[in-house]
Write a protein that holds these residues in place. Sequence first.
Motif, PDB file in Angstrom:
ATOM      1  N   ARG A 198     103.777 -62.090  43.419  1.00 52.43           N
ATOM      2  CA  ARG A 198     103.282 -61.190  44.469  1.00 52.43           C
ATOM      3  C   ARG A 198     104.410 -60.326  45.021  1.00 52.43           C
ATOM      4  O   ARG A 198     104.236 -59.120  45.244  1.00 52.43           O
ATOM      5  CB  ARG A 198     102.667 -62.011  45.598  1.00 52.43           C
ATOM      6  CG  ARG A 198     102.129 -61.179  46.755  1.00 52.43           C
ATOM      7  CD  ARG A 198     101.501 -62.048  47.815  1.00 52.43           C
ATOM      8  NE  ARG A 198     100.386 -62.795  47.283  1.00 52.43           N
ATOM      9  CZ  ARG A 198      99.685 -63.670  48.004  1.00 52.43           C
ATOM     10  NH1 ARG A 198      99.999 -63.910  49.258  1.00 52.43           N
ATOM     11  NH2 ARG A 198      98.667 -64.310  47.459  1.00 52.43           N
ATOM     12  N   LEU A 199     105.591 -60.917  45.241  1.00 55.71           N
ATOM     13  CA  LEU A 199     106.721 -60.138  45.743  1.00 55.71           C
ATOM     14  C   LEU A 199     107.119 -59.066  44.727  1.00 55.71           C
ATOM     15  O   LEU A 199     107.369 -57.909  45.096  1.00 55.71           O
ATOM     16  CB  LEU A 199     107.902 -61.073  46.020  1.00 55.71           C
ATOM     17  CG  LEU A 199     109.190 -60.407  46.517  1.00 55.71           C
ATOM     18  CD1 LEU A 199     108.956 -59.714  47.854  1.00 55.71           C
ATOM     19  CD2 LEU A 199     110.312 -61.438  46.634  1.00 55.71           C
ATOM     20  N   HIS A 200     107.194 -59.435  43.457  1.00 50.00           N
ATOM     21  CA  HIS A 200     107.536 -58.461  42.418  1.00 50.00           C
ATOM     22  C   HIS A 200     106.573 -57.284  42.434  1.00 50.00           C
ATOM     23  O   HIS A 200     106.987 -56.117  42.422  1.00 50.00           O
ATOM     24  CB  HIS A 200     107.506 -59.149  41.053  1.00 50.00           C
ATOM     25  CG  HIS A 200     107.845 -58.257  39.905  1.00 50.00           C
ATOM     26  ND1 HIS A 200     106.916 -57.424  39.300  1.00 50.00           N
ATOM     27  CD2 HIS A 200     109.016 -58.041  39.249  1.00 50.00           C
ATOM     28  CE1 HIS A 200     107.489 -56.752  38.333  1.00 50.00           C
ATOM     29  NE2 HIS A 200     108.763 -57.103  38.274  1.00 50.00           N
ATOM     30  N   GLU A 201     105.283 -57.568  42.475  1.00 45.81           N
ATOM     31  CA  GLU A 201     104.294 -56.495  42.441  1.00 45.81           C
ATOM     32  C   GLU A 201     104.339 -55.640  43.699  1.00 45.81           C
ATOM     33  O   GLU A 201     104.022 -54.447  43.659  1.00 45.81           O
ATOM     34  CB  GLU A 201     102.895 -57.079  42.228  1.00 45.81           C
ATOM     35  CG  GLU A 201     102.702 -57.696  40.851  1.00 45.81           C
ATOM     36  CD  GLU A 201     103.023 -56.717  39.735  1.00 45.81           C
ATOM     37  OE1 GLU A 201     102.318 -55.697  39.616  1.00 45.81           O
ATOM     38  OE2 GLU A 201     103.992 -56.956  38.987  1.00 45.81           O
ATOM     39  N   SER A 202     104.734 -56.213  44.836  1.00 48.27           N
ATOM     40  CA  SER A 202     104.846 -55.411  46.055  1.00 48.27           C
ATOM     41  C   SER A 202     105.942 -54.358  45.906  1.00 48.27           C
ATOM     42  O   SER A 202     105.811 -53.237  46.406  1.00 48.27           O
ATOM     43  CB  SER A 202     105.127 -56.312  47.267  1.00 48.27           C
ATOM     44  OG  SER A 202     106.462 -56.803  47.260  1.00 48.27           O
ATOM     45  N   TYR A 203     107.018 -54.701  45.188  1.00 49.29           N
ATOM     46  CA  TYR A 203     108.070 -53.713  44.957  1.00 49.29           C
ATOM     47  C   TYR A 203     107.635 -52.678  43.924  1.00 49.29           C
ATOM     48  O   TYR A 203     108.031 -51.508  44.008  1.00 49.29           O
ATOM     49  CB  TYR A 203     109.359 -54.402  44.516  1.00 49.29           C
ATOM     50  CG  TYR A 203     110.149 -54.971  45.669  1.00 49.29           C
ATOM     51  CD1 TYR A 203     110.741 -54.131  46.612  1.00 49.29           C
ATOM     52  CD2 TYR A 203     110.314 -56.342  45.817  1.00 49.29           C
ATOM     53  CE1 TYR A 203     111.465 -54.645  47.672  1.00 49.29           C
ATOM     54  CE2 TYR A 203     111.038 -56.863  46.878  1.00 49.29           C
ATOM     55  CZ  TYR A 203     111.616 -56.010  47.800  1.00 49.29           C
ATOM     56  OH  TYR A 203     112.327 -56.515  48.862  1.00 49.29           O
ATOM     57  N   VAL A 204     106.843 -53.063  42.943  1.00 44.85           N
ATOM     58  CA  VAL A 204     106.305 -52.087  41.993  1.00 44.85           C
ATOM     59  C   VAL A 204     105.537 -51.003  42.747  1.00 44.85           C
ATOM     60  O   VAL A 204     105.719 -49.801  42.516  1.00 44.85           O
ATOM     61  CB  VAL A 204     105.395 -52.770  40.960  1.00 44.85           C
ATOM     62  CG1 VAL A 204     104.635 -51.722  40.135  1.00 44.85           C
ATOM     63  CG2 VAL A 204     106.203 -53.667  40.034  1.00 44.85           C
ATOM     64  N   GLU A 205     104.702 -51.440  43.686  1.00 47.81           N
ATOM     65  CA  GLU A 205     103.912 -50.483  44.468  1.00 47.81           C
ATOM     66  C   GLU A 205     104.812 -49.657  45.382  1.00 47.81           C
ATOM     67  O   GLU A 205     104.673 -48.423  45.468  1.00 47.81           O
ATOM     68  CB  GLU A 205     102.868 -51.235  45.291  1.00 47.81           C
ATOM     69  CG  GLU A 205     101.994 -50.329  46.131  1.00 47.81           C
ATOM     70  CD  GLU A 205     100.917 -51.080  46.894  1.00 47.81           C
ATOM     71  OE1 GLU A 205     100.208 -50.442  47.683  1.00 47.81           O
ATOM     72  OE2 GLU A 205     100.794 -52.309  46.697  1.00 47.81           O
ATOM     73  N   ARG A 206     105.744 -50.307  46.058  1.00 47.89           N
ATOM     74  CA  ARG A 206     106.600 -49.623  47.021  1.00 47.89           C
ATOM     75  C   ARG A 206     107.463 -48.551  46.350  1.00 47.89           C
ATOM     76  O   ARG A 206     107.682 -47.473  46.901  1.00 47.89           O
ATOM     77  CB  ARG A 206     107.498 -50.637  47.725  1.00 47.89           C
ATOM     78  CG  ARG A 206     108.295 -50.075  48.895  1.00 47.89           C
ATOM     79  CD  ARG A 206     109.104 -51.160  49.575  1.00 47.89           C
ATOM     80  NE  ARG A 206     108.317 -52.362  49.829  1.00 47.89           N
ATOM     81  CZ  ARG A 206     108.795 -53.463  50.408  1.00 47.89           C
ATOM     82  NH1 ARG A 206     110.068 -53.513  50.759  1.00 47.89           N
ATOM     83  NH2 ARG A 206     108.023 -54.516  50.603  1.00 47.89           N
ATOM     84  N   PHE A 207     107.945 -48.831  45.149  1.00 44.34           N
ATOM     85  CA  PHE A 207     108.852 -47.906  44.463  1.00 44.34           C
ATOM     86  C   PHE A 207     108.138 -46.961  43.494  1.00 44.34           C
ATOM     87  O   PHE A 207     108.784 -46.154  42.824  1.00 44.34           O
ATOM     88  CB  PHE A 207     109.915 -48.687  43.694  1.00 44.34           C
ATOM     89  CG  PHE A 207     110.857 -49.490  44.557  1.00 44.34           C
ATOM     90  CD1 PHE A 207     111.095 -49.142  45.879  1.00 44.34           C
ATOM     91  CD2 PHE A 207     111.497 -50.602  44.033  1.00 44.34           C
ATOM     92  CE1 PHE A 207     111.966 -49.880  46.677  1.00 44.34           C
ATOM     93  CE2 PHE A 207     112.382 -51.350  44.814  1.00 44.34           C
ATOM     94  CZ  PHE A 207     112.612 -50.983  46.139  1.00 44.34           C
TER      95      PHE A 207
ATOM     96  N   ALA B  90     112.519 -49.262  35.272  1.00 46.08           N
ATOM     97  CA  ALA B  90     111.379 -50.179  35.178  1.00 46.08           C
ATOM     98  C   ALA B  90     111.747 -51.586  35.641  1.00 46.08           C
ATOM     99  O   ALA B  90     110.868 -52.380  35.973  1.00 46.08           O
ATOM    100  CB  ALA B  90     110.853 -50.215  33.748  1.00 46.08           C
ATOM    101  N   GLY B  91     113.038 -51.914  35.655  1.00 42.90           N
ATOM    102  CA  GLY B  91     113.474 -53.229  36.117  1.00 42.90           C
ATOM    103  C   GLY B  91     113.705 -53.315  37.608  1.00 42.90           C
ATOM    104  O   GLY B  91     114.076 -54.382  38.118  1.00 42.90           O
ATOM    105  N   ALA B  92     113.492 -52.223  38.342  1.00 40.40           N
ATOM    106  CA  ALA B  92     113.863 -52.185  39.756  1.00 40.40           C
ATOM    107  C   ALA B  92     113.129 -53.223  40.591  1.00 40.40           C
ATOM    108  O   ALA B  92     113.697 -53.793  41.535  1.00 40.40           O
ATOM    109  CB  ALA B  92     113.607 -50.789  40.323  1.00 40.40           C
ATOM    110  N   ALA B  93     111.860 -53.507  40.281  1.00 41.22           N
ATOM    111  CA  ALA B  93     111.129 -54.501  41.063  1.00 41.22           C
ATOM    112  C   ALA B  93     111.696 -55.896  40.853  1.00 41.22           C
ATOM    113  O   ALA B  93     111.754 -56.709  41.784  1.00 41.22           O
ATOM    114  CB  ALA B  93     109.641 -54.469  40.706  1.00 41.22           C
ATOM    115  N   SER B  94     112.125 -56.187  39.627  1.00 38.85           N
ATOM    116  CA  SER B  94     112.764 -57.481  39.361  1.00 38.85           C
ATOM    117  C   SER B  94     114.081 -57.593  40.119  1.00 38.85           C
ATOM    118  O   SER B  94     114.388 -58.624  40.722  1.00 38.85           O
ATOM    119  CB  SER B  94     113.024 -57.654  37.857  1.00 38.85           C
ATOM    120  OG  SER B  94     111.827 -57.784  37.144  1.00 38.85           O
ATOM    121  N   PHE B  95     114.871 -56.523  40.088  1.00 38.54           N
ATOM    122  CA  PHE B  95     116.155 -56.545  40.797  1.00 38.54           C
ATOM    123  C   PHE B  95     115.931 -56.718  42.299  1.00 38.54           C
ATOM    124  O   PHE B  95     116.583 -57.539  42.948  1.00 38.54           O
ATOM    125  CB  PHE B  95     116.941 -55.259  40.525  1.00 38.54           C
ATOM    126  CG  PHE B  95     117.347 -55.080  39.091  1.00 38.54           C
ATOM    127  CD1 PHE B  95     117.747 -56.156  38.321  1.00 38.54           C
ATOM    128  CD2 PHE B  95     117.335 -53.827  38.500  1.00 38.54           C
ATOM    129  CE1 PHE B  95     118.131 -55.993  36.991  1.00 38.54           C
ATOM    130  CE2 PHE B  95     117.721 -53.653  37.187  1.00 38.54           C
ATOM    131  CZ  PHE B  95     118.115 -54.739  36.431  1.00 38.54           C
TER     132      PHE B  95
END
Length: 297
Positions: A148-157, A114-119
Amino acid sequence: MNESLDTAHGRQVLRIERRLVHPPEKVWPAVTEPEQLREWFPAEIRLDPRPGGRITFSFGSGPDASAESVGRVDAYEPPRLFAFTWEDELFRIELHPDGPGCLLVFSHVFDDRAGAASFASGWQICLDALELVLDGRPVDQSARPSGRLHESYVERFGLAEGVADTTGDGWRVRFERQLTRPAEAVWAALTRSAPDRPATLGAPPPPGFTTDEFPAGPVTALQPPTLLEYAWEAAGAPAGRIRWELAQGTGHGARLVLEQTGPADAPGGHATALAAWRSRIEPLARQLAEEADRLAG
């Protein structure tokens, strides 16, 4: 830049590839020498540059400095490979010749999916700074990942999805979602739509904590701004529980864990719950990300 998140041996592997215009011989000091690392790496580093050598990480300076943590150098092969352990996480920096420049491959192995987007968003900011260091340009030490960058990784992963499993007496649905604002701000967002209906034990929960698919019963546990639990009802009787928890997460935001239980005689309920809560959590996460970016200026 190319990023991916995979699973290997039960752990998460974040991999970032970045092509640099500089050759490995120039990049190597920037990724291994403490004087240059402090310009882009998120901690100050001291190390014994050899396999098995000690590596020390510290944050801040003076009275604001945090306690040091100690890791181990796992590989040190100039100018090709630098790998180390930080707490129970593994890091690897590879430099591959690529024409006049090189391909940097950065990998981070950890357990907290769950922390992957932050990392990922944090390392993107760090690697941007590394390129500035290599180019001899100034680095903004205050730069932080945007919501916005954080949420883009949430979607991507694919980190917005919940999971469902069976229990001894029914089913359970669980969402674990890293957010970009602290617990107090999340709680305010969940309650502000109905300020005249504060969370109270024994009363119905504020609408922000509910979904139409599962009628809400009374609040049974309450610890603002970190916990709210209530019974949900079917045919006017309690059928299970819905529990919202907010704890410290990765980055600068709270970690949301939402769980719902349901009875075995409603086997399709978990699918409805997965869809309903995803639709409830995602607008909340976007709202908080936009709020974080506004506050950051």
